[in-house]
Design a protein around this motif. Sequence first.
Motif, PDB file in Angstrom:
ATOM      1  N   VAL A  57     -41.869 -62.071 -54.445  1.00 31.95           N
ATOM      2  CA  VAL A  57     -41.803 -63.318 -55.209  1.00 31.95           C
ATOM      3  C   VAL A  57     -41.243 -63.057 -56.604  1.00 31.95           C
ATOM      4  N   SER A  58     -41.750 -62.011 -57.259  1.00 34.66           N
ATOM      5  CA  SER A  58     -41.294 -61.719 -58.623  1.00 34.66           C
ATOM      6  C   SER A  58     -39.867 -61.196 -58.647  1.00 34.66           C
ATOM      7  N   ASN A  59     -39.407 -60.615 -57.531  1.00 37.45           N
ATOM      8  CA  ASN A  59     -38.036 -60.113 -57.452  1.00 37.45           C
ATOM      9  C   ASN A  59     -37.077 -61.134 -56.839  1.00 37.45           C
ATOM     10  N   LYS A  60     -37.568 -62.356 -56.666  1.00 39.51           N
ATOM     11  CA  LYS A  60     -36.742 -63.482 -56.220  1.00 39.51           C
ATOM     12  C   LYS A  60     -36.213 -63.330 -54.795  1.00 39.51           C
ATOM     13  N   TYR A  61     -37.007 -62.678 -53.948  1.00 41.25           N
ATOM     14  CA  TYR A  61     -36.707 -62.689 -52.523  1.00 41.25           C
ATOM     15  C   TYR A  61     -37.462 -63.858 -51.896  1.00 41.25           C
ATOM     16  N   GLU A  62     -36.814 -64.582 -51.014  1.00 44.61           N
ATOM     17  CA  GLU A  62     -37.493 -65.677 -50.331  1.00 44.61           C
ATOM     18  C   GLU A  62     -38.470 -65.118 -49.301  1.00 44.61           C
ATOM     19  N   THR A  63     -39.552 -65.836 -49.088  1.00 52.10           N
ATOM     20  CA  THR A  63     -40.562 -65.442 -48.111  1.00 52.10           C
ATOM     21  C   THR A  63     -40.901 -66.637 -47.237  1.00 52.10           C
ATOM     22  N   GLY A  64     -41.493 -66.359 -46.076  1.00 50.00           N
ATOM     23  CA  GLY A  64     -41.871 -67.456 -45.200  1.00 50.00           C
ATOM     24  C   GLY A  64     -42.573 -66.974 -43.948  1.00 50.00           C
ATOM     25  N   GLY A  65     -42.857 -67.917 -43.055  1.00 43.53           N
ATOM     26  CA  GLY A  65     -43.593 -67.610 -41.839  1.00 43.53           C
ATOM     27  C   GLY A  65     -42.754 -67.661 -40.585  1.00 43.53           C
ATOM     28  N   THR A  66     -41.432 -67.688 -40.741  1.00 40.94           N
ATOM     29  CA  THR A  66     -40.538 -67.731 -39.585  1.00 40.94           C
ATOM     30  C   THR A  66     -39.730 -66.440 -39.516  1.00 40.94           C
ATOM     31  N   PRO A  67     -39.780 -65.730 -38.394  1.00 41.21           N
ATOM     32  CA  PRO A  67     -39.048 -64.459 -38.306  1.00 41.21           C
ATOM     33  C   PRO A  67     -37.538 -64.661 -38.272  1.00 41.21           C
ATOM     34  N   GLN A  68     -36.830 -63.759 -38.926  1.00 40.88           N
ATOM     35  CA  GLN A  68     -35.369 -63.718 -38.890  1.00 40.88           C
ATOM     36  C   GLN A  68     -34.940 -62.265 -38.752  1.00 40.88           C
ATOM     37  N   ALA A  69     -33.887 -62.034 -37.989  1.00 44.29           N
ATOM     38  CA  ALA A  69     -33.365 -60.677 -37.868  1.00 44.29           C
ATOM     39  C   ALA A  69     -32.972 -60.160 -39.245  1.00 44.29           C
ATOM     40  N   GLY A  70     -33.401 -58.947 -39.566  1.00 41.29           N
ATOM     41  CA  GLY A  70     -33.115 -58.347 -40.862  1.00 41.29           C
ATOM     42  C   GLY A  70     -34.205 -58.557 -41.890  1.00 41.29           C
ATOM     43  N   SER A  71     -35.111 -59.490 -41.624  1.00 40.27           N
ATOM     44  CA  SER A  71     -36.225 -59.706 -42.554  1.00 40.27           C
ATOM     45  C   SER A  71     -37.276 -58.618 -42.364  1.00 40.27           C
ATOM     46  N   VAL A  72     -38.189 -58.540 -43.312  1.00 43.59           N
ATOM     47  CA  VAL A  72     -39.248 -57.530 -43.258  1.00 43.59           C
ATOM     48  C   VAL A  72     -40.587 -58.219 -43.021  1.00 43.59           C
ATOM     49  N   LEU A  73     -41.264 -57.825 -41.952  1.00 42.72           N
ATOM     50  CA  LEU A  73     -42.611 -58.314 -41.671  1.00 42.72           C
ATOM     51  C   LEU A  73     -43.584 -57.499 -42.512  1.00 42.72           C
ATOM     52  N   CYS A  74     -44.378 -58.193 -43.318  1.00 48.64           N
ATOM     53  CA  CYS A  74     -45.251 -57.542 -44.288  1.00 48.64           C
ATOM     54  C   CYS A  74     -46.709 -57.666 -43.839  1.00 48.64           C
ATOM     55  N   PHE A  75     -47.330 -56.532 -43.528  1.00 50.18           N
ATOM     56  CA  PHE A  75     -48.704 -56.498 -43.041  1.00 50.18           C
ATOM     57  C   PHE A  75     -49.684 -56.402 -44.213  1.00 50.18           C
ATOM     58  N   LYS A  76     -50.797 -57.107 -44.094  1.00 46.21           N
ATOM     59  CA  LYS A  76     -51.850 -56.999 -45.099  1.00 46.21           C
ATOM     60  C   LYS A  76     -52.610 -55.681 -44.918  1.00 46.21           C
ATOM     61  N   PRO A  77     -53.169 -55.158 -45.996  1.00 42.61           N
ATOM     62  CA  PRO A  77     -54.007 -53.961 -45.847  1.00 42.61           C
ATOM     63  C   PRO A  77     -55.295 -54.302 -45.101  1.00 42.61           C
ATOM     64  N   THR A  78     -55.804 -53.338 -44.360  1.00 44.31           N
ATOM     65  CA  THR A  78     -57.075 -53.482 -43.658  1.00 44.31           C
ATOM     66  C   THR A  78     -57.894 -52.222 -43.906  1.00 44.31           C
ATOM     67  N   SER A  79     -59.110 -52.199 -43.385  1.00 39.49           N
ATOM     68  CA  SER A  79     -59.953 -51.014 -43.563  1.00 39.49           C
ATOM     69  C   SER A  79     -59.346 -49.792 -42.886  1.00 39.49           C
ATOM     70  N   ARG A  80     -58.571 -50.012 -41.824  1.00 39.59           N
ATOM     71  CA  ARG A  80     -57.933 -48.909 -41.101  1.00 39.59           C
ATOM     72  C   ARG A  80     -56.519 -48.640 -41.599  1.00 39.59           C
ATOM     73  N   MET A  81     -55.967 -49.570 -42.369  1.00 36.80           N
ATOM     74  CA  MET A  81     -54.586 -49.452 -42.835  1.00 36.80           C
ATOM     75  C   MET A  81     -54.567 -49.903 -44.293  1.00 36.80           C
ATOM     76  N   ARG A  82     -55.117 -49.064 -45.158  1.00 37.65           N
ATOM     77  CA  ARG A  82     -55.408 -49.461 -46.534  1.00 37.65           C
ATOM     78  C   ARG A  82     -54.155 -49.737 -47.368  1.00 37.65           C
ATOM     79  N   LEU A  83     -53.041 -49.134 -47.007  1.00 38.19           N
ATOM     80  CA  LEU A  83     -51.818 -49.310 -47.793  1.00 38.19           C
ATOM     81  C   LEU A  83     -50.907 -50.400 -47.236  1.00 38.19           C
ATOM     82  N   GLY A  84     -51.353 -51.066 -46.167  1.00 34.54           N
ATOM     83  CA  GLY A  84     -50.508 -52.071 -45.548  1.00 34.54           C
ATOM     84  C   GLY A  84     -49.403 -51.424 -44.723  1.00 34.54           C
ATOM     85  N   HIS A  85     -48.435 -52.241 -44.329  1.00 32.67           N
ATOM     86  CA  HIS A  85     -47.332 -51.734 -43.511  1.00 32.67           C
ATOM     87  C   HIS A  85     -46.176 -52.719 -43.618  1.00 32.67           C
TER      88      HIS A  85
END
Length: 232
Positions: A57-85
């Motif tokens: 958001v601060s770097n002015k990349y658009e975000t959303g909930g619809t997948p597009q080829a070339g976009s990056v799926l951003c995972f939230k951190p969890t207790s098993r994956m503390r740094l996200g993915h």
Amino acid sequence: MQKRARTLLGSLTAALLIGLVPVGVSAEGYWQCVPFARLMSGIQIFGDARTWWSQAVSNKYETGGTPQAGSVLCFKPTSRMRLGHVAVVSQVLTDRVIQITHANWSIIEGDRGQVEKDVTVVDVSPGGDWTQVKVWYDPVRDLGTTVYPTYGFIYQNAQAVATAAVTSKIALAQDAAVAMAQSAASQVVNTLRPGGSPMGLLGQMADSGDRIAALIAAAAAGQPEAGQPTQR
């Protein structure tokens, strides 16, 4: 003499191949998800995967909930994956199924840090908004049982698309260079004879190295290699 020449050839070939490994990957081929996603998508965000969404958001990349080829799926951190993915969308199959290419997810042949290409991700969120997903896990050769929460997708801007295009050209050149190096090494080994000249061997290897360097330089510059036709 022949054994020593083969040893020299093996050492020089190994050094050449290590030199062809892209920036961000070790000589052992260990990838972290962040540098791999940045390299493949062209999206210039740094830091842990868990920070990518707020940075987008601060770097002015658009975000959303619809997948597009070339976009990056951003995972939230969890207790098993503390740094996200983070993972790059390689193909959208349906509104609830995509394929991703990502690094350091499955343990493959006992090793972490591996790249997995075009593996399946399924949206299992109640609202169909990609906020919860299941991801292909190689050890079970199927979708994993864990449901992972996600922020959504970070979309490429024009600069990211251009950066990814250059990366793709360089990757293709590197693949061709590796094949050329392997072929050159095989040819030189097959022509070795007792009493052959070590300087002749090194000369053949130098010619191959020059050819490989020219191939990569041409791809990085976005120009056809000398002697090659321009593609239309």
